[in-house]
Scaffold this active site. Sequence first.
Site, short mmCIF file in Angstrom:
data_model
loop_
_atom_site.label_atom_id
_atom_site.label_comp_id
_atom_site.label_asym_id
_atom_site.label_seq_id
_atom_site.Cartn_x
_atom_site.Cartn_y
_atom_site.Cartn_z
N LEU A 183 28.03 63.15 43.86
CA LEU A 183 27.30 63.47 42.63
C LEU A 183 27.70 62.49 41.53
O LEU A 183 28.75 62.63 40.91
CB LEU A 183 27.58 64.93 42.22
N GLU A 184 26.84 61.51 41.30
CA GLU A 184 27.17 60.42 40.39
C GLU A 184 26.75 60.69 38.95
O GLU A 184 26.92 59.84 38.07
CB GLU A 184 26.54 59.13 40.91
N ASN A 185 26.22 61.88 38.71
CA ASN A 185 25.80 62.23 37.35
C ASN A 185 26.62 63.37 36.77
O ASN A 185 26.18 64.08 35.88
CB ASN A 185 24.31 62.60 37.35
#
Length: 337
Positions: A162-164
Amino acid sequence: MDRTRRRRTGALTGAVAALTLALTGLSTGGAASAADADAGTRAVPKHAVTGYWQNFDNGAQVQKLGDVQDEYDIIAVSFADATGTPGEVTFNLDSAGLGGYTVDQFKADIKAKQAAGKSVIISVGGEKGAVSVNDAASANAFADSVHKLMQEYGFDGVDIDLENGVNSTYMTQALKSLSGKAGSGLVLTMAPQTIDMQSTSTEYFKTALAVKDILTVVNMQYYNSGSMLGCDGKVYSQGTVDFLTGLACIQLEGGLAPSQVGIGVPASSSAAGGGYVAPDVVNNALDCLAKGTGCGSFKPSKTYPDIRGAMTWSTNWDASAGSAWSKSVGAHVHGLP
């Protein structure tokens, strides 16, 4: 992860951001990998290679899951898709983009990989992933839906990419719940960005520590980053052996077991916007951490012979480059003592 070209875009101006984070509260210790007898022949090896398999065609060589190179011990299927329910995920095989690959063929390939001793997991997130777990309801939805995918397709576990942003409280709740449903053989991996693991106070690091009793490996993305602090407080530039070892040291001294730390890199220069390193640089970094040899200017104060291994984006980009990465790094990882 970028479905159009690479794992994620937008290089971080990391040095400035990193200098605001205090490298405090570091301690040694941690738990061993979650893989155990329940995983049977699919138990993750002591030293393992992880590769992301693309469920889409973005110019890299298209593969069926059965085409994935044998050097990969953990294959992360990229990606699960968000639904209209917060936290819930599903999976949609891109049959058209993969040359008519059917769901039945995909499921059969999962079983064949598992019969060969590999673990196949579903990756959640990527650069464009819009999965959000920010409350108890979405945590339950996440755990229930991932477990459903494990039952439907036979996945061995889940990768958190999850890069956000991650909410440590509720992602921890979700993963603990999933572990309760899936059992102790669950394979749990993570792929945070460099900024996410600069300090034990970040949400991603807090999540990793909170689930370390069920955590298999954290394969941080040592690319598309910019400069970052190492565990000695010095700033290191991506694309160097010091960047790999100096940043790995933060995790190794921050509470994760060596078996829970891996080095994530692009398979080729085409697979990322920045931070590509040749396979021998990855091998030198692993040797530096495991044996104290092959180091650059930074040399850890001790060795970590149980370091888990390495990860790459992606098996497809690796195949496009003649599988040079997996042939070199794979052999080296599997040859570690």
